[in-house]
Write an enzyme that holds these catalytic residues in place. Sequence first.
Site, PDB file in Angstrom:
ATOM      1  N   ARG A  79      -4.374   2.106  10.423  1.00  0.00           N
ATOM      2  CA  ARG A  79      -6.088   1.776  11.932  1.00  0.00           C
ATOM      3  C   ARG A  79      -5.805   3.072  12.805  1.00  0.00           C
ATOM      4  O   ARG A  79      -5.220   3.695  12.976  1.00  0.00           O
ATOM      5  CB  ARG A  79      -6.130   0.678  13.020  1.00  0.00           C
ATOM      6  CG  ARG A  79      -5.523  -1.128  11.798  1.00  0.00           C
ATOM      7  CD  ARG A  79      -7.493  -0.790  11.511  1.00  0.00           C
ATOM      8  NE  ARG A  79      -7.580  -2.497  11.516  1.00  0.00           N
ATOM      9  CZ  ARG A  79      -7.458  -2.414  10.010  1.00  0.00           C
ATOM     10  NH1 ARG A  79      -8.324  -2.125   9.184  1.00  0.00           N
ATOM     11  NH2 ARG A  79      -8.357  -4.129   9.842  1.00  0.00           N
ATOM     12  N   LEU A 130       0.788  -1.303   0.113  1.00  0.00           N
ATOM     13  CA  LEU A 130      -0.164  -0.287  -0.031  1.00  0.00           C
ATOM     14  C   LEU A 130       0.726   1.060   0.284  1.00  0.00           C
ATOM     15  O   LEU A 130       0.458   1.865  -0.682  1.00  0.00           O
ATOM     16  CB  LEU A 130      -1.014  -0.780   1.649  1.00  0.00           C
ATOM     17  CG  LEU A 130      -1.850   1.249   1.301  1.00  0.00           C
ATOM     18  CD1 LEU A 130      -2.710   1.124  -0.001  1.00  0.00           C
ATOM     19  CD2 LEU A 130      -2.753   0.794   2.505  1.00  0.00           C
ATOM     20  N   GLU A 135     -14.128   3.690  16.306  1.00  0.00           N
ATOM     21  CA  GLU A 135     -14.449   3.159  14.759  1.00  0.00           C
ATOM     22  C   GLU A 135     -15.841   1.907  15.579  1.00  0.00           C
ATOM     23  O   GLU A 135     -16.060   1.318  15.735  1.00  0.00           O
ATOM     24  CB  GLU A 135     -14.050   2.296  14.266  1.00  0.00           C
ATOM     25  CG  GLU A 135     -14.115   2.415  13.074  1.00  0.00           C
ATOM     26  CD  GLU A 135     -12.940   2.145  11.841  1.00  0.00           C
ATOM     27  OE1 GLU A 135     -13.207   1.044  11.537  1.00  0.00           O
ATOM     28  OE2 GLU A 135     -11.844   2.874  11.879  1.00  0.00           O
ATOM     29  N   HIS A 164     -14.144   4.219   7.059  1.00  0.00           N
ATOM     30  CA  HIS A 164     -13.464   3.057   6.574  1.00  0.00           C
ATOM     31  C   HIS A 164     -14.059   1.952   5.112  1.00  0.00           C
ATOM     32  O   HIS A 164     -14.404   1.026   5.141  1.00  0.00           O
ATOM     33  CB  HIS A 164     -13.771   1.519   7.977  1.00  0.00           C
ATOM     34  CG  HIS A 164     -12.895   0.511   7.562  1.00  0.00           C
ATOM     35  ND1 HIS A 164     -12.164  -0.097   9.786  1.00  0.00           N
ATOM     36  CD2 HIS A 164     -11.809  -0.288   7.458  1.00  0.00           C
ATOM     37  CE1 HIS A 164     -11.333  -0.481   9.161  1.00  0.00           C
ATOM     38  NE2 HIS A 164     -11.376  -0.597   7.292  1.00  0.00           N
ATOM     39  N   VAL A 217      -5.453   5.606   6.846  1.00  0.00           N
ATOM     40  CA  VAL A 217      -6.149   4.612   5.701  1.00  0.00           C
ATOM     41  C   VAL A 217      -5.573   3.617   6.405  1.00  0.00           C
ATOM     42  O   VAL A 217      -5.594   2.247   5.826  1.00  0.00           O
ATOM     43  CB  VAL A 217      -6.173   5.210   4.840  1.00  0.00           C
ATOM     44  CG1 VAL A 217      -6.971   5.921   3.664  1.00  0.00           C
ATOM     45  CG2 VAL A 217      -4.782   4.947   4.121  1.00  0.00           C
ATOM     46  N   ASP A 225     -10.187   7.680   6.547  1.00  0.00           N
ATOM     47  CA  ASP A 225     -10.792   6.698   6.781  1.00  0.00           C
ATOM     48  C   ASP A 225     -11.075   5.819   7.792  1.00  0.00           C
ATOM     49  O   ASP A 225     -12.431   4.642   7.934  1.00  0.00           O
ATOM     50  CB  ASP A 225     -10.117   5.813   5.789  1.00  0.00           C
ATOM     51  CG  ASP A 225     -11.104   4.413   5.455  1.00  0.00           C
ATOM     52  OD1 ASP A 225     -12.453   5.442   4.508  1.00  0.00           O
ATOM     53  OD2 ASP A 225     -10.748   3.460   4.807  1.00  0.00           O
ATOM     54  N   SER A 227     -12.042   2.643   2.324  1.00  0.00           N
ATOM     55  CA  SER A 227     -10.858   2.692   1.544  1.00  0.00           C
ATOM     56  C   SER A 227     -10.968   1.874   0.275  1.00  0.00           C
ATOM     57  O   SER A 227     -10.540   1.490  -0.491  1.00  0.00           O
ATOM     58  CB  SER A 227     -10.052   3.638   2.405  1.00  0.00           C
ATOM     59  OG  SER A 227      -9.725   2.533   2.430  1.00  0.00           O
TER      60      SER A 227
END
Length: 333
Positions: free
Chosen positions: A246, A165, A275, A294, A244, A270, A296
Amino acid sequence: MGEECLKSADSAAAPLRRLMVRYSLPPGTLESLQAAFPDIEFIQAEDAFVQLTPLGDVDAVVTWNLAEDEIAAAPNLRWVQWIGAGVDHAPLAALRNRGILLTNNRGVHANNIAEHVIGMMISLARNFPNLVRAQDQHVWKMDEERWNVKELAGSRLVVLGAGNLGSAIARKAAGLDLDVVVLGRNPRETYLDRVTYRTIDALDAELAEADHVVICTPLTDETRGLIDADRIARVKPGAYLYNVGRGPIVDTDALVAALQSGQLGAAALDVTDPEPLPAEHPLWDLPNVFITGHTSGATPHYWDRAARILEGNIRHYLAGEPLDNLVDYDLGY
Ligand code: OXD
């Protein structure tokens, strides 16, 4: 159990007779796996987000949730193929103790998450969230605020996380003429113009130079709380932060304070901690925050790519070869 034993399954010692899938795969996926591997019984179970269907005597499971006590109740379980990349909520110690292989779907969404990050960067730089809010109110927004924009070209991006990533984000950002520094555990060379890899011990020095900081590391003991109040205070004032990875990698209270004070110019999140973000959380109402909930990781190609990993790993498993995308229990990813 030695490290070597956790890389592959000895097919003679560990046959693959029953494999449970705790997610509704797109139509036809399970059928083609069944046709490719007629000797394996594929069991379609409930989505593990809704209900944890008991594993019984399965040898392997494809899932994105696994409770610790399920492991003791599944005597034949030898392999877990995790749906998703982050295994921070998997019972790692229990899996390791039983010598159960854990593989994940890392790489499946590197491309789309990288596009998501680039979209966030352009959105914040061009003030798109506020323009969309104005559109909702039918307001023609050609006022002084239109000057409140940035140019990405020539600015400095620091990416925390040098996996698939981080590298995908770096490539795309370099294509937009940002200068990119990617921070990872191990030294690495790059042949891409504008991209430099450094080890994570350069974090504090790099934060001080960054116009944009993207977090895309897994959540592990090492990264939990990595971006705390001290580190946020070291970031170049006015920089933009993107998460993106955690939520718990960032100290949320420190983040809110820095966005309120202007120490951080903006954040695109994101993922958050907690959460889902509770409706009354202050992050929702900060004008310089863009929250994407969340999302993405979603891509139309997700399941094709995930099915290829699964199919490849079934072949490896049957051949007693090392599996792809094995999670290293020591590193936590
Ligand atoms: C993942 C995610 O871990 O989408 O893959 O969060």
